[in-house]
Write a protein that holds these residues in place. Sequence first.
Motif, PDB file in Angstrom:
ATOM      1  N   ASN A 134       0.816  -1.224   0.000  1.00 53.19           N
ATOM      2  CA  ASN A 134       0.000   0.000   0.000  1.00 53.19           C
ATOM      3  C   ASN A 134       0.848   1.273   0.000  1.00 53.19           C
ATOM      4  O   ASN A 134       0.302   2.370  -0.045  1.00 53.19           O
ATOM      5  N   LEU A 135       2.173   1.134   0.039  1.00 51.56           N
ATOM      6  CA  LEU A 135       3.045   2.305   0.083  1.00 51.56           C
ATOM      7  C   LEU A 135       3.078   3.019  -1.267  1.00 51.56           C
ATOM      8  O   LEU A 135       2.978   2.386  -2.322  1.00 51.56           O
ATOM      9  N   ASN A 136       3.230   4.343  -1.239  1.00 50.74           N
ATOM     10  CA  ASN A 136       3.434   5.045  -2.509  1.00 50.74           C
ATOM     11  C   ASN A 136       4.806   4.661  -3.070  1.00 50.74           C
ATOM     12  O   ASN A 136       5.634   4.068  -2.378  1.00 50.74           O
ATOM     13  N   LYS A 137       5.062   4.996  -4.325  1.00 52.86           N
ATOM     14  CA  LYS A 137       6.261   4.506  -5.006  1.00 52.86           C
ATOM     15  C   LYS A 137       7.560   4.941  -4.331  1.00 52.86           C
ATOM     16  O   LYS A 137       8.538   4.189  -4.309  1.00 52.86           O
ATOM     17  N   PHE A 138       7.565   6.132  -3.773  1.00 52.21           N
ATOM     18  CA  PHE A 138       8.792   6.624  -3.142  1.00 52.21           C
ATOM     19  C   PHE A 138       9.019   5.941  -1.793  1.00 52.21           C
ATOM     20  O   PHE A 138      10.144   5.562  -1.461  1.00 52.21           O
ATOM     21  N   SER A 139       7.954   5.766  -1.028  1.00 49.95           N
ATOM     22  CA  SER A 139       8.062   5.056   0.252  1.00 49.95           C
ATOM     23  C   SER A 139       8.453   3.601   0.013  1.00 49.95           C
ATOM     24  O   SER A 139       9.260   3.030   0.756  1.00 49.95           O
ATOM     25  N   PHE A 140       7.857   2.988  -1.008  1.00 51.94           N
ATOM     26  CA  PHE A 140       8.166   1.596  -1.334  1.00 51.94           C
ATOM     27  C   PHE A 140       9.649   1.449  -1.677  1.00 51.94           C
ATOM     28  O   PHE A 140      10.331   0.544  -1.183  1.00 51.94           O
ATOM     29  N   LEU A 141      10.156   2.350  -2.516  1.00 54.50           N
ATOM     30  CA  LEU A 141      11.559   2.268  -2.934  1.00 54.50           C
ATOM     31  C   LEU A 141      12.493   2.445  -1.750  1.00 54.50           C
ATOM     32  O   LEU A 141      13.450   1.676  -1.588  1.00 54.50           O
ATOM     33  N   ILE A 142      12.245   3.432  -0.899  1.00 60.57           N
ATOM     34  CA  ILE A 142      13.107   3.663   0.260  1.00 60.57           C
ATOM     35  C   ILE A 142      13.084   2.461   1.194  1.00 60.57           C
ATOM     36  O   ILE A 142      14.129   2.029   1.709  1.00 60.57           O
ATOM     37  N   THR A 143      11.898   1.891   1.410  1.00 61.30           N
ATOM     38  CA  THR A 143      11.783   0.708   2.269  1.00 61.30           C
ATOM     39  C   THR A 143      12.537  -0.467   1.671  1.00 61.30           C
ATOM     40  O   THR A 143      13.244  -1.198   2.386  1.00 61.30           O
ATOM     41  N   LEU A 144      12.416  -0.669   0.372  1.00 67.08           N
ATOM     42  CA  LEU A 144      13.104  -1.781  -0.290  1.00 67.08           C
ATOM     43  C   LEU A 144      14.623  -1.604  -0.212  1.00 67.08           C
ATOM     44  O   LEU A 144      15.360  -2.570   0.044  1.00 67.08           O
ATOM     45  N   ILE A 145      15.114  -0.396  -0.412  1.00 69.75           N
ATOM     46  CA  ILE A 145      16.553  -0.130  -0.286  1.00 69.75           C
ATOM     47  C   ILE A 145      17.016  -0.433   1.136  1.00 69.75           C
ATOM     48  O   ILE A 145      18.077  -1.027   1.357  1.00 69.75           O
ATOM     49  N   HIS A 146      16.211  -0.010   2.117  1.00 74.62           N
ATOM     50  CA  HIS A 146      16.511  -0.270   3.530  1.00 74.62           C
ATOM     51  C   HIS A 146      16.700  -1.769   3.772  1.00 74.62           C
ATOM     52  O   HIS A 146      17.670  -2.197   4.418  1.00 74.62           O
TER      53      HIS A 146
END
Length: 212
Positions: A63-75
Amino acid sequence: MAKKEAPLEYLRQFIPDLSAPLILEYLEHYKVHLTITRERKSVLGDYRHATQSSNHRISVNGNLNKFSFLITLIHELAHLVTFMEHGNRVQSHGKEWKLVYRKMLEEFLKLKVFPGDILAALKKNLHDLPASSCADENLMRILKKYDRNPGGLSLVEQIAEGADFALDDGRVFRKGKKLRKRFQCVELSTGKLYLFSPIYEVKPVASSNLSA
């Protein structure tokens, strides 16, 4: 959103287009088993290292927006790389992880995939990255601006003092004063006091329909 395995092309729906090639390179190189799952209130993403019977596993809330999703995935990918380099010999969010995470973030910042306000917030923290993006209230505040927000949600800090709000489970609270970094709120049905983060998402409720 039900739990779903993520084919690499399917992932493009969840991250900025320009970030996809580098993300896919990481996923393929480390043979990551990526799962896009339903919203979890306690975590945005999760990493489990590979075993003799399974690949590295990462899950991210769909449900994350694309920018939140990307930052979380990088994390989470930073946790994977840190594990590959150090095993379980270092703290999960220690200096080793921070170094890996910073280097990875810098790679993606060069791609210019983030809007200016998100970019500035990320750069500000590069010297001392928090253990979670949730711990960076300024970054979370900015990221939430890009949410679709279909449920008419507000941040606790946007609720007026003395006004009421509801959680997903139906419990209703009245907002009180801020104590240091959190707001003290009373649950109307029990009178119990709880502390809420300023950036916790809630649903405003008409106070006139309720009694404390």
